[in-house]
Design a protein around this motif. Sequence first.
Motif, PDB file in Angstrom:
ATOM      1  N   LEU A 121       1.079  48.763 -66.532  1.00  0.00           N
ATOM      2  CA  LEU A 121       2.434  49.227 -66.804  1.00  0.00           C
ATOM      3  C   LEU A 121       3.309  49.025 -65.577  1.00  0.00           C
ATOM      4  N   ALA A 122       4.440  48.371 -65.774  1.00  0.00           N
ATOM      5  CA  ALA A 122       5.304  48.006 -64.654  1.00  0.00           C
ATOM      6  C   ALA A 122       5.766  49.227 -63.871  1.00  0.00           C
ATOM      7  N   GLU A 123       6.077  50.321 -64.572  1.00  0.00           N
ATOM      8  CA  GLU A 123       6.577  51.510 -63.890  1.00  0.00           C
ATOM      9  C   GLU A 123       5.562  52.049 -62.888  1.00  0.00           C
ATOM     10  N   TYR A 124       4.271  51.976 -63.228  1.00  0.00           N
ATOM     11  CA  TYR A 124       3.236  52.463 -62.307  1.00  0.00           C
ATOM     12  C   TYR A 124       2.919  51.433 -61.225  1.00  0.00           C
ATOM     13  N   ILE A 125       3.058  50.175 -61.546  1.00  0.00           N
ATOM     14  CA  ILE A 125       2.888  49.141 -60.518  1.00  0.00           C
ATOM     15  C   ILE A 125       3.888  49.363 -59.386  1.00  0.00           C
ATOM     16  N   LEU A 126       5.089  49.812 -59.728  1.00  0.00           N
ATOM     17  CA  LEU A 126       6.156  49.983 -58.740  1.00  0.00           C
ATOM     18  C   LEU A 126       6.074  51.305 -57.988  1.00  0.00           C
ATOM     19  N   ILE A 129      -1.710  41.337 -68.566  1.00  0.00           N
ATOM     20  CA  ILE A 129      -0.496  41.579 -69.335  1.00  0.00           C
ATOM     21  C   ILE A 129       0.300  42.663 -68.625  1.00  0.00           C
ATOM     22  N   LEU A 130       1.554  42.400 -68.361  1.00  0.00           N
ATOM     23  CA  LEU A 130       2.444  43.388 -67.746  1.00  0.00           C
ATOM     24  C   LEU A 130       3.334  43.973 -68.835  1.00  0.00           C
ATOM     25  N   ASP A 131       3.079  45.239 -69.142  1.00  0.00           N
ATOM     26  CA  ASP A 131       3.826  45.938 -70.181  1.00  0.00           C
ATOM     27  C   ASP A 131       4.725  46.988 -69.524  1.00  0.00           C
ATOM     28  N   THR A 132       5.456  47.726 -70.342  1.00  0.00           N
ATOM     29  CA  THR A 132       6.303  48.803 -69.830  1.00  0.00           C
ATOM     30  C   THR A 132       6.011  50.079 -70.617  1.00  0.00           C
ATOM     31  N   MET A 133       6.616  51.178 -70.187  1.00  0.00           N
ATOM     32  CA  MET A 133       6.370  52.466 -70.824  1.00  0.00           C
ATOM     33  C   MET A 133       7.416  52.768 -71.899  1.00  0.00           C
ATOM     34  N   VAL A 134       7.877  51.741 -72.588  1.00  0.00           N
ATOM     35  CA  VAL A 134       8.943  51.932 -73.569  1.00  0.00           C
ATOM     36  C   VAL A 134       8.516  52.891 -74.674  1.00  0.00           C
ATOM     37  N   GLU A 167      13.495  58.313 -74.605  1.00  0.00           N
ATOM     38  CA  GLU A 167      14.161  59.107 -73.577  1.00  0.00           C
ATOM     39  C   GLU A 167      14.350  58.284 -72.306  1.00  0.00           C
ATOM     40  N   GLY A 168      15.480  58.497 -71.638  1.00  0.00           N
ATOM     41  CA  GLY A 168      15.736  57.802 -70.389  1.00  0.00           C
ATOM     42  C   GLY A 168      16.070  56.338 -70.609  1.00  0.00           C
ATOM     43  N   GLN A 169      16.282  55.645 -69.508  1.00  0.00           N
ATOM     44  CA  GLN A 169      16.645  54.239 -69.560  1.00  0.00           C
ATOM     45  C   GLN A 169      15.404  53.350 -69.481  1.00  0.00           C
ATOM     46  N   PRO A 170      15.342  52.287 -70.289  1.00  0.00           N
ATOM     47  CA  PRO A 170      14.217  51.352 -70.163  1.00  0.00           C
ATOM     48  C   PRO A 170      14.274  50.630 -68.824  1.00  0.00           C
ATOM     49  N   ILE A 171      13.159  50.063 -68.438  1.00  0.00           N
ATOM     50  CA  ILE A 171      13.076  49.359 -67.167  1.00  0.00           C
ATOM     51  C   ILE A 171      14.060  48.185 -67.161  1.00  0.00           C
ATOM     52  N   PRO A 207      10.483  44.538 -73.302  1.00  0.00           N
ATOM     53  CA  PRO A 207      10.589  45.832 -73.990  1.00  0.00           C
ATOM     54  C   PRO A 207      11.365  45.708 -75.303  1.00  0.00           C
ATOM     55  N   ASP A 208      10.829  46.372 -76.339  1.00  0.00           N
ATOM     56  CA  ASP A 208      11.518  46.384 -77.623  1.00  0.00           C
ATOM     57  C   ASP A 208      12.224  47.724 -77.814  1.00  0.00           C
ATOM     58  N   ASP A 209      12.972  47.822 -78.877  1.00  0.00           N
ATOM     59  CA  ASP A 209      13.692  49.045 -79.211  1.00  0.00           C
ATOM     60  C   ASP A 209      13.312  49.441 -80.631  1.00  0.00           C
ATOM     61  N   ASP A 210      12.576  50.568 -80.756  1.00  0.00           N
ATOM     62  CA  ASP A 210      12.093  51.001 -82.065  1.00  0.00           C
ATOM     63  C   ASP A 210      13.212  51.189 -83.074  1.00  0.00           C
ATOM     64  N   HIS A 211      14.365  51.617 -82.602  1.00  0.00           N
ATOM     65  CA  HIS A 211      15.428  52.041 -83.501  1.00  0.00           C
ATOM     66  C   HIS A 211      16.551  51.021 -83.656  1.00  0.00           C
ATOM     67  N   ASP A 212      16.444  49.896 -82.967  1.00  0.00           N
ATOM     68  CA  ASP A 212      17.545  48.931 -83.005  1.00  0.00           C
ATOM     69  C   ASP A 212      16.993  47.503 -82.970  1.00  0.00           C
ATOM     70  N   PRO A 213      16.661  46.941 -84.143  1.00  0.00           N
ATOM     71  CA  PRO A 213      16.120  45.578 -84.190  1.00  0.00           C
ATOM     72  C   PRO A 213      17.037  44.551 -83.538  1.00  0.00           C
ATOM     73  N   LYS A 214      18.344  44.728 -83.691  1.00  0.00           N
ATOM     74  CA  LYS A 214      19.281  43.769 -83.095  1.00  0.00           C
ATOM     75  C   LYS A 214      19.204  43.799 -81.572  1.00  0.00           C
ATOM     76  N   ALA A 215      19.036  45.007 -81.013  1.00  0.00           N
ATOM     77  CA  ALA A 215      18.918  45.124 -79.557  1.00  0.00           C
ATOM     78  C   ALA A 215      17.633  44.476 -79.058  1.00  0.00           C
ATOM     79  N   THR A 216      16.556  44.595 -79.840  1.00  0.00           N
ATOM     80  CA  THR A 216      15.297  43.959 -79.465  1.00  0.00           C
ATOM     81  C   THR A 216      15.457  42.447 -79.382  1.00  0.00           C
ATOM     82  N   LEU A 217      16.061  41.847 -80.401  1.00  0.00           N
ATOM     83  CA  LEU A 217      16.266  40.398 -80.399  1.00  0.00           C
ATOM     84  C   LEU A 217      17.232  39.964 -79.307  1.00  0.00           C
TER      85      LEU A 217
END
Length: 261
Positions: free
Chosen positions: A24-29, A48-53, A59-63, A83-93
Amino acid sequence: MRIAISPPTQALHLTPITGLQLCLAEYILTDNIYSDFYISTPTSEIIILDTMVHERKGEGQPISFDDLMEAHYKVSADVIVVPDDDHDPKATLARLKEWAPKFRDVDPEVRIMGVVPRAQDLDTWVLNLRDTYSLVDVIGLPMETEAMKGLNIDIGGGRLQLLAICDWILPRDKQIHLLGIRQDLAEIRIAAGFQRLLGADTARPVTLALQGVLWEDVEGSLRLPGKQPDFFDTPYNVIQEHKELICQNIQYLLEAAHSTS
């Protein structure tokens, strides 16, 4: 099938060499012990470098892109998950379209993983898949698919059907990755027969062990709770107390992932 175990910092020493690691990138940093472990990972392992999305649960801002790149520089990841957005498919794309070319400009060798934006029905999901795969090298399939209309959810909550669709539609140079593993391993035993899988990742061997549970005893039972908010900060003494169960659960998972049904 390659399996990446995603444990707390104090359980990293229990992580086996499987050909695949996820960090997870947040813990790597922010966590030197955590980052040092993945920096010293054998070059034979795919990182694989993932995030805590998903841990943030909205909650909070994504990386940021810059922070994700900084984490990549530290561990020399082979695959970066946008990082994807569970609630906003357009934002993910939109994020995929913006970030994927920037990643490749900075590091042409890195592979990009994108999660297909969620949809209410299967037809829309397939359209989202077609919009996504041209931007990425690996398609990430999360566990949460039960609410999608048109899926057969009897095994694996419908994700096996999505896996088969990906295997049919995707160009041959694309791979598929399972984000998360269910408590019921029937899905993994079947998915192990798909040759295009990069692998699957999970913290479940540890989350079950921390509840005092042997995976083999509860595989067909009602789903037990997953990661708690402080999971990655679980103290060393707690890990040691459950060390044997953690190792047994990891072994049980790896045996399932190397069998086919």
